[in-house]
Scaffold this active site. Sequence first.
Site, PDB file in Angstrom:
ATOM      1  N   GLU A  82       0.463 -13.498  12.063  1.00  0.00           N
ATOM      2  CA  GLU A  82       0.952 -12.795  12.951  1.00  0.00           C
ATOM      3  C   GLU A  82       0.939 -10.974  11.338  1.00  0.00           C
ATOM      4  OE1 GLU A  82       1.862 -11.896  16.448  1.00  0.00           O
ATOM      5  OE2 GLU A  82       1.418 -14.253  16.902  1.00  0.00           O
ATOM      6  N   LEU A  92      10.864 -20.817  -4.478  1.00  0.00           N
ATOM      7  CA  LEU A  92       9.677 -19.881  -3.539  1.00  0.00           C
ATOM      8  C   LEU A  92       8.092 -20.580  -4.359  1.00  0.00           C
ATOM      9  CD1 LEU A  92       8.725 -16.838  -1.448  1.00  0.00           C
ATOM     10  CD2 LEU A  92       9.353 -16.374  -4.285  1.00  0.00           C
ATOM     11  N   HIS A 102       2.649   3.561  -8.659  1.00  0.00           N
ATOM     12  CA  HIS A 102       2.405   1.902  -8.959  1.00  0.00           C
ATOM     13  C   HIS A 102       4.347   0.744  -9.752  1.00  0.00           C
ATOM     14  CE1 HIS A 102      -1.622   2.322  -7.647  1.00  0.00           C
ATOM     15  NE2 HIS A 102      -2.013   3.192  -9.200  1.00  0.00           N
ATOM     16  N   ASP A 152       1.167  -1.450   0.509  1.00  0.00           N
ATOM     17  CA  ASP A 152      -0.265   0.267  -0.198  1.00  0.00           C
ATOM     18  C   ASP A 152       0.546   1.115  -0.211  1.00  0.00           C
ATOM     19  OD1 ASP A 152      -2.452   0.909  -0.271  1.00  0.00           O
ATOM     20  OD2 ASP A 152      -2.619   0.913   2.487  1.00  0.00           O
TER      21      ASP A 152
HETATM   22  C1  IPE Z   1      -6.233  -2.912  -0.624  1.00  0.00           C
HETATM   23  O1  IPE Z   1      -4.506  -1.798  -0.981  1.00  0.00           O
HETATM   24  C2  IPE Z   1      -5.742  -3.529  -2.217  1.00  0.00           C
HETATM   25  C3  IPE Z   1      -4.359  -4.039  -2.018  1.00  0.00           C
HETATM   26  C4  IPE Z   1      -3.817  -3.654  -1.892  1.00  0.00           C
HETATM   27  C5  IPE Z   1      -4.290  -3.903  -3.124  1.00  0.00           C
HETATM   28  P1  IPE Z   1      -6.170  -0.361  -0.736  1.00  0.00           P
HETATM   29  O2  IPE Z   1      -5.234   0.626  -1.195  1.00  0.00           O
HETATM   30  O3  IPE Z   1      -7.887  -0.915  -2.303  1.00  0.00           O
HETATM   31  O4  IPE Z   1      -7.139  -0.378   0.601  1.00  0.00           O
HETATM   32  P2  IPE Z   1      -7.347   0.557   1.374  1.00  0.00           P
HETATM   33  O5  IPE Z   1      -9.199   1.486   0.232  1.00  0.00           O
HETATM   34  O6  IPE Z   1      -6.845   1.675   1.931  1.00  0.00           O
HETATM   35  O7  IPE Z   1      -8.345   0.160   2.426  1.00  0.00           O
HETATM   36  C1  IPE Z   2      -1.630   0.095  -3.513  1.00  0.00           C
HETATM   37  O1  IPE Z   2      -1.313   1.399  -3.519  1.00  0.00           O
HETATM   38  C2  IPE Z   2      -1.423  -0.441  -5.017  1.00  0.00           C
HETATM   39  C3  IPE Z   2      -2.997  -0.769  -5.122  1.00  0.00           C
HETATM   40  C4  IPE Z   2      -3.627  -0.980  -4.178  1.00  0.00           C
HETATM   41  C5  IPE Z   2      -3.151  -0.774  -6.245  1.00  0.00           C
HETATM   42  P1  IPE Z   2      -2.286   2.747  -3.513  1.00  0.00           P
HETATM   43  O2  IPE Z   2      -2.697   3.130  -4.733  1.00  0.00           O
HETATM   44  O3  IPE Z   2      -3.703   2.179  -2.535  1.00  0.00           O
HETATM   45  O4  IPE Z   2      -1.814   4.132  -2.693  1.00  0.00           O
HETATM   46  P2  IPE Z   2      -2.674   5.219  -1.579  1.00  0.00           P
HETATM   47  O5  IPE Z   2      -2.393   3.935  -0.898  1.00  0.00           O
HETATM   48  O6  IPE Z   2      -3.404   5.445  -2.545  1.00  0.00           O
HETATM   49  O7  IPE Z   2      -1.348   5.454  -0.953  1.00  0.00           O
HETATM   50 MG    MG Z   3      -4.145   2.108  -0.604  1.00  0.00          MG
END
Ligand code: IPE
Ligand code: IPE
Ligand code: MG
Length: 237
Positions: A202, A126, A32, A15
């Site tokens: 965990e 893996l 991304h 994230d």
């Molecule tokens: C969770 O991240 C989904 C992935 C990492 C693919 P999000 O950014 O979508 O989750 P929320 O919306 O913050 O809960």
């Molecule tokens: C995780 O990063 C990637 C996906 C969920 C595809 P985010 O796109 O959720 O990045 P933030 O949370 O907006 O920073």
């Molecule tokens: Mg996110």
Amino acid sequence: MADLVIPKHVAIILDGNGRWAKARNLPRTMGHKEGCKVVEQTVEDAARLGIEYLTVYGFSTENWKRSEEEVSALMTLFRYYCKRLLKIAVKNNVRVIMIGDRTRFEEDIIEGINRLESETKDNTGLTFVIAVNYGSRDEIRRAVTRMTQDAAEGKLIPEEITEETIASYLDTKGIPDPDLLIRTSGEIRLSNYLLWQVAYTEIYVTDIFWPDFNKDELMKAIEAYNKRDRRFGGVKK
Ligand code: IPE
Ligand code: IPE
Ligand code: MG
């Protein structure tokens, strides 16, 4: 350090790609793109560390709610990284498995995923599990549909359903439950990830944005895991 226990299965909620890009005045897509590179590096690091299973959340069933522009950029990246991942998997003896509902993707992406799985299925290092168009509730819904169909056909006796039976209908069939779940970017929630499977996992949350994650950060998570007192409902001996 030498006696660190390496968790058998590490699951990651990557994230913070968007926030990483925003902090640099870059479009979210750049976050991304960087994030994909870090996934590649993490696969190699995990393979070298002797982690047996690495499950990464790449795209959730809820992520379709994002702008058309972002979803389409993510699909383009995914197309490209399916090919790159194949090279990395072959080089590192990695077996790739995809969980989630792939049927919603465009035909060439489905082919790319199928190819990744079939060409790496005999690799013995893996196991890299990639969760795309994955949502735990959707996974359970699909499992229940198949279970009720099998019950109607007499292949499954309702009274004989065990926890193992349910696990065998999930996308993660045959994969042990995660020992360690890492989430980057500081959010302390599961976001519909592996709800059944993380019952006794965990959880480690770091404030680092995913594009800044690296082997040192992975080691920090493993060190924290080594300090945990896992009980599984029992008491310490
Ligand atoms: C969770 O991240 C989904 C992935 C990492 C693919 P999000 O950014 O979508 O989750 P929320 O919306 O913050 O809960
Ligand atoms: C995780 O990063 C990637 C996906 C969920 C595809 P985010 O796109 O959720 O990045 P933030 O949370 O907006 O920073
Ligand atoms: Mg996110």
